[in-house]
Design a protein around this motif. Structure first.
Motif: not given
Length: 303
Positions: A131-144
């Motif tokens: 597994x590579x390219x692990x990122x977390x996007x808190x609050x993700x909403x429709x690409x934002x």
């Protein structure tokens, strides 16, 4: 005979190329009680470059996505504290997504997800899939990405977790790099987590980013359902009739959740779901948080 009932199968609810499937990681090091993968600085930079806004939205409009949820509903209002979408790539190049939640830690850099989102077994040739390219996007909403995109510098699971064929201890912790010097807990908030004994039925709010025809992974969905405790000779789980599709794996199961504040207490995360031949999720289960997982969590701030 009900053909759909006969064809139902239990699967891990990560999402890869629109399908509910499990992916795996090759551990960098293993201790007696946990397995840790450390991500190099170069690989973290590559992960941030890989996950452009356009790539995050790659599943939108796919015709073969699972049908829209009937019980789960799109979350109205701001995304609750600490909740976000987790992205990864399973080599040789299959992108996937799950859900994760920021939890309190000494480093202020820790998120909790399902174990099978970063670990899970081997391919059909018995080779571990990295597994590579692990990122977390808190609050993700429709690409934002309102709080930024956080690269994982390490992730770990308990040595008692044996992969996607098992639902026992299907939990993992992520250590995230700060963004512009700011820790994820400071910018996105956290949800509390508990390991104590609970009643056999708990009123529960489940959150996740299903990659379904309704959501395409772009929106947070929720179910507010009672969760029931089940124990057998193999494992202990919480179970509901929530129907969130793949991509909801790792999403928090919250008790005492207050929609006004967006706060509650995690007592499990989405692990597995029963699916029909048409890709409809009929129920979800989450592993009960055990003593090995508590130890994993308590050490996560050191990653």
């Amino acid at each position: 005979m009900d053909l759909k009932r006969a064809a139902r199968r239990v699967v891990a609810l990560s999402a890869a190329l629109g399908a509910a499937t499990a992916v795996v990681a090759a551990p960098a090091s293993a201790a007696d009680d946990q397995v840790v993968t450390v991500v190099s600085e170069a690989d973290r930079a590559a992960a941030l470059a890989h996950w452009t806004p356009e790539r995050m939205r790659q599943w939108v409009g796919e015709e073969d996505l699972p049908p829209a949820e009937k019980i789960g509903r799109e979350w109205a209002g701001p995304v609750p504290s600490g909740v976000g979408r987790l992205f990864f790539t399973a080599r040789p190049g299959v992108d996937g997504s799950c859900t994760a939640t920021v939890v309190p830690s000494s480093s202020k850099d820790v998120a909790l997800t399902a174990g099978h989102c970063v670990n899970g077994g081997f391919d059909r040739f018995d080779n571990p899939i990295k597994i590579v390219n692990v990122v977390f996007v808190p609050g993700y909403d429709h690409g934002e990405a309102p709080h930024g995109v956080f690269a994982a510098r390490a992730f770990a699971w308990s040595s008692t977790y044996s992969g996607p064929t098992s639902g026992a201890d299907d939990d993992a912790v992520l250590a995230l790099d700060p963004v512009d010097g700011r820790h994820v807990a400071d910018v996105a908030g956290t949800q509390e987590i508990s390991f104590g004994k609970l009643p056999s039925t708990v009123d529960t709010t489940m959150l996740g980013y299903p990659v379904s025809q309704a959501a395409g992974g772009e929106a947070l969905f929720s179910c507010a359902r009672p969760a029931t405790y089940q124990e057998n000779s193999v494992n202990t789980t919480w179970n509901t009739d929530c129907d969130l599709a793949g991509g909801s794996s790792g999403g928090p199961w919250l008790r005492n959740f207050d929609p006004a504040t967006g706060k509650g207490t995690i007592f499990s995360v989405t692990s597995r779901g029963t699916m029909t031949e048409d890709g409809v999720t009929t129920d979800l289960s989450g592993a009960a948080l055990t003593e090995p997982v508590r130890k994993l969590y308590e050490r996560a701030g050191e990653l």
